[in-house]
Design a protein around this motif. Structure first.
Motif, mmCIF file in Angstrom:
data_model
loop_
_atom_site.group_PDB
_atom_site.id
_atom_site.type_symbol
_atom_site.label_atom_id
_atom_site.label_comp_id
_atom_site.label_asym_id
_atom_site.label_seq_id
_atom_site.Cartn_x
_atom_site.Cartn_y
_atom_site.Cartn_z
ATOM 1 N N GLY A 175 -4.679 15.454 2.037
ATOM 2 C CA GLY A 175 -4.990 16.257 3.013
ATOM 3 C C GLY A 175 -4.985 15.473 4.377
ATOM 4 O O GLY A 175 -5.319 15.790 5.197
ATOM 5 N N GLY B 59 -1.517 15.086 6.184
ATOM 6 C CA GLY B 59 -0.025 15.675 6.986
ATOM 7 C C GLY B 59 0.983 13.758 5.813
ATOM 8 O O GLY B 59 1.657 13.855 6.209
ATOM 9 N N LYS B 60 0.962 14.028 4.840
ATOM 10 C CA LYS B 60 2.079 13.413 3.633
ATOM 11 C C LYS B 60 2.806 14.522 3.573
ATOM 12 O O LYS B 60 4.464 14.566 4.051
ATOM 13 N N THR B 61 2.864 15.644 3.254
ATOM 14 C CA THR B 61 4.027 16.954 2.525
ATOM 15 C C THR B 61 4.650 16.907 4.568
ATOM 16 O O THR B 61 6.005 17.676 4.471
ATOM 17 N N ALA B 62 2.751 17.425 5.083
ATOM 18 C CA ALA B 62 3.919 18.392 6.215
ATOM 19 C C ALA B 62 5.691 17.236 7.101
ATOM 20 O O ALA B 62 6.647 16.720 7.669
ATOM 21 N N SER C 13 -1.098 20.174 15.463
ATOM 22 C CA SER C 13 -0.947 21.352 15.853
ATOM 23 C C SER C 13 -1.078 22.723 15.015
ATOM 24 O O SER C 13 -0.614 22.394 13.615
HETATM 25 N N1 LIG Z 1 -0.207 17.572 11.917
HETATM 26 C C1 LIG Z 1 -0.872 18.707 11.722
HETATM 27 N N2 LIG Z 1 -1.251 18.824 12.738
HETATM 28 C C2 LIG Z 1 -3.045 19.906 12.222
HETATM 29 N N3 LIG Z 1 -2.360 20.793 11.082
HETATM 30 C C3 LIG Z 1 -1.895 19.657 9.784
HETATM 31 C C4 LIG Z 1 -0.709 18.989 10.700
HETATM 32 N N4 LIG Z 1 -0.314 17.708 9.536
HETATM 33 C C5 LIG Z 1 -0.795 18.702 8.378
HETATM 34 N N5 LIG Z 1 -1.352 19.943 8.258
HETATM 35 C C6 LIG Z 1 -2.144 20.387 7.489
HETATM 36 O O1 LIG Z 1 -3.127 19.590 6.953
HETATM 37 C C7 LIG Z 1 -2.766 20.219 5.550
HETATM 38 C C8 LIG Z 1 -2.887 19.025 4.049
HETATM 39 O O2 LIG Z 1 -1.562 18.343 5.110
HETATM 40 P P1 LIG Z 1 -0.630 18.044 4.052
HETATM 41 O O3 LIG Z 1 0.824 18.042 4.418
HETATM 42 O O4 LIG Z 1 -0.321 18.849 2.523
HETATM 43 O O5 LIG Z 1 -1.535 16.576 3.273
HETATM 44 P P2 LIG Z 1 -1.092 15.654 2.111
HETATM 45 O O6 LIG Z 1 0.249 16.308 1.912
HETATM 46 O O7 LIG Z 1 -1.261 14.529 2.756
HETATM 47 O O8 LIG Z 1 -2.137 16.194 1.087
HETATM 48 C C9 LIG Z 1 -2.033 21.586 5.310
HETATM 49 O O9 LIG Z 1 -3.344 22.772 5.475
HETATM 50 C C10 LIG Z 1 -1.584 20.920 6.414
HETATM 51 O O10 LIG Z 1 -0.562 22.793 6.828
#
Ligand SMILES: Nc1ncnc2c1ncn2[C@@H]1O[C@H](COP(=O)(O)OP(=O)(O)O)[C@@H](O)[C@H]1O
Ligand SMILES: [Mg+2]
Length: 246
Positions: free
Chosen positions: A12, A14-17, A209
């Motif tokens: 949670g 932001g790795k995947t994002a 965001s």
């Molecule tokens: N910069 C950001 N601003 C707001 N929400 C974000 C941001 N980056 C990620 N999220 C949200 O936070 C949650 C976890 O992000 P994700 O990329 O899946 O994390 P991870 O892969 O580390 O578990 C998702 O719901 C995603 O949409």
């Protein structure tokens, strides 16, 4: 072919994002890019509007020099391909655990991709599985997103310590700040000056965001639907910073 992994022991963050948007940025620049979704939760696969699951049985998939590349899917975006998430990754994990040299097995799987791609991005699950270990060893860069918070520094030190003990070379480890909310004091402080223990941190930070959250509704990278949003601009900058180093 450059290999870049997104990794953090925490979920949670932001790795995947980052994996999806960095892959998109690289591909938009004309670099043939493959994103391998290593997380069985399949979030990256979902965000690229693809189906999880690899076609063949794990035994056939994960032999050394097996043509795992046949399993890749084209995405709607030119130069961007995806190797989708699959339950059978657990099997690969077990194979790496059993084998004497998991690194070589993974290397054998990745090697053929270098003919078709300039960049391989790996979206790791939040753990130190055998597979993640082998990935980290094979990677040129391991990017670790951190949300500004005191505990994030513990996670970072843990990563550094782990890299040292296993001799992965902490030089390949990079942090970047994510979900930065400038209304919060600590977030502003960290943006102004990174904590001293946070070495090798990219200049670029990703703002908090709601557009990023929408990626899982739209099922496309940020650039596809909000190209001018601050987060989109930030991922583009992050990609430039990373690309300069590769
Ligand atoms: N910069 C950001 N601003 C707001 N929400 C974000 C941001 N980056 C990620 N999220 C949200 O936070 C949650 C976890 O992000 P994700 O990329 O899946 O994390 P991870 O892969 O580390 O578990 C998702 O719901 C995603 O949409
Ligand atoms: Mg993820």
């Amino acid at each position: 072919m450059h290999i870049v992994a997104l990794h953090n022991l925490k979920g949670g963050v932001g790795k995947t994002a980052a994996a999806v948007n960095l892959a998109d940025q690289a591909a938009r620049g004309g670099l043939p890019t493959l994103l391998w979704d290593l997380d069985p939760q399949a979030a990256a696969t979902w965000c690229l509007n693809a189906r999880p699951g690899l076609g063949r049985a794990p035994k056939k998939l994960f032999r050394r020099n097996a043509p795992i590349g046949k399993e890749r899917q084209r995405t709607r975006w030119p130069y961007l391909d995806l190797l989708p998430a699959d339950e059978s990754l657990r099997h690969l994990d077990a194979l790496i655990e059993k084998g004497k040299d998991g690194g070589r097995l993974l290397h054998g799987l990745l090697e053929p991709f270098s003919e078709s791609y300039g960049l391989l991005l790996l979206d790791c699950p939040p753990s130190f599985s055998r597979l993640a270990e082998a990935v980290v060893r094979a990677a040129d860069r391991v990017l670790c997103p951190l949300i500004p918070a005191p505990l994030s520094l513990n996670a970072w030190r843990q990563m550094e310590g782990h890299f040292d003990r296993r001799r992965y070379g902490r030089d390949k480890l990079r942090a970047f700040l994510t979900m930065v909310d400038r209304r919060r004091r600590l977030h502003r402080d960290w943006v102004a000056a990174r904590p001293t223990s946070l070495r090798r941190c990219y200049e670029t930070w990703i703002p908090y965001s709601t557009e990023v959250e929408k990626m899982s509704l739209r099922r496309e990278p940020l650039m596809a639907f909000a190209p001018r949003s601050p987060a989109s601009v930030a991922y583009a900058r992050l990609w430039s910073e990373l690309a300069r180093e590769l």
